[in-house]
Design a protein around this motif. Sequence first.
Motif, PDB file in Angstrom:
ATOM      1  N   ALA A  61      74.475  70.714  68.485  1.00 64.74           N
ATOM      2  CA  ALA A  61      73.222  70.558  69.231  1.00 64.74           C
ATOM      3  C   ALA A  61      73.510  70.213  70.694  1.00 64.74           C
TER       4      ALA A  61
ATOM      5  N   ASP B 285      74.428  73.406  72.420  1.00 68.85           N
ATOM      6  CA  ASP B 285      73.240  74.257  72.524  1.00 68.85           C
ATOM      7  C   ASP B 285      72.377  73.816  73.701  1.00 68.85           C
TER       8      ASP B 285
ATOM      9  N   LYS C  45      72.811  82.942  68.338  1.00 69.51           N
ATOM     10  CA  LYS C  45      71.797  82.649  67.309  1.00 69.51           C
ATOM     11  C   LYS C  45      70.955  83.875  66.983  1.00 69.51           C
TER      12      LYS C  45
ATOM     13  N   THR D 289      70.866  77.970  64.036  1.00 70.04           N
ATOM     14  CA  THR D 289      71.428  77.033  65.000  1.00 70.04           C
ATOM     15  C   THR D 289      72.866  77.454  65.292  1.00 70.04           C
TER      16      THR D 289
ATOM     17  N   GLU E 238      75.418  75.784  64.557  1.00 74.22           N
ATOM     18  CA  GLU E 238      76.216  75.493  63.376  1.00 74.22           C
ATOM     19  C   GLU E 238      76.130  76.637  62.374  1.00 74.22           C
ATOM     20  N   ASP E 239      74.971  77.284  62.299  1.00 77.03           N
ATOM     21  CA  ASP E 239      74.841  78.451  61.422  1.00 77.03           C
ATOM     22  C   ASP E 239      75.734  79.593  61.897  1.00 77.03           C
TER      23      ASP E 239
END
Length: 299
Positions: free
Chosen positions: A175, A178, A202, A280, A282-283
């Motif tokens: 995060a 991002d 993303k 996100t 992380e995805d």
Amino acid sequence: VSIEEGEIFGLLGPNGAGKTTFIKILTTLLLPTRGEAYVGGFNVVKESDKVRKIISLVSGGETPGYGILSTSENLWFFSQLYGLSSSVAKEEIKRLMKDLDFDEYAKTRMSRLSTGYKQRLNLARGLLSNPKILFLDEPTLGLDVLTSKKIRGYIVDWAKKERKGTVLLTTHYMAEADEMCDRVAIIDRGRILACDSPLTLKENLKENVIMRVEVSSVQADFSFIEKITGVIGFSQTRSIQTDTTTLKVMVRDEPIFLKILAKLEEQKLKILAINKAEPTLEDVYISLVGRGLEQEGGE
């Protein structure tokens, strides 16, 4: 990979991925085993002296000076190492302490500062020399939410609004990257797996389905998920306090997710919540390596 002037570039990956090693090579603290690297157009091995004149390094969790000295004395000490004149040093120290909200601790010994204020001092120390390139290695590691937000905001303003320099940030907080970065490179085991803007990375996942499932167990084995055809990857976050596990699963399409639910029910696991999630960073990481950061560390 090249980083543009004025850019905030993030290097993302789990602990042990090679982020700090990369930073140490670029800041002339470690010799590369092979290949070449350039900072500001200078070779980090052959022209290390020229590199050091234009960079600064701030690492999370490190001691920012000498405990017996006050915050202002520590900054003064480093200003003299950087070769600042007395008048410039006094002005910069006063400005940085005010901007980072720790001027009230000017006469406080560094050893008596909290972790958050030590890191503010550390950042001020890193900016004293007015570097063209600022290296930040896990700058908000172990800090509270408010201090982390303050430091992130100041760095972004320094690079973007004030246009004072370029930033290379390493972090495993997706995060954070991002929010701050123009571009990010995701690395795992020393290899760059993807490099682009957070938005583009993303957007590339929009064709997949990302589901979040909360189940009532911290002991269950969820390794069966990665063996199901059509599963791109998954992560798990266990909470001992609530005796629950939150699974985040990325699949090609929704029917595959229904197979996972059926398997969970076969194990007599109580499903507490199910919801669809927006992609996100992380995805993006999960899609590239098949696992989430939460699984690092032997869970």
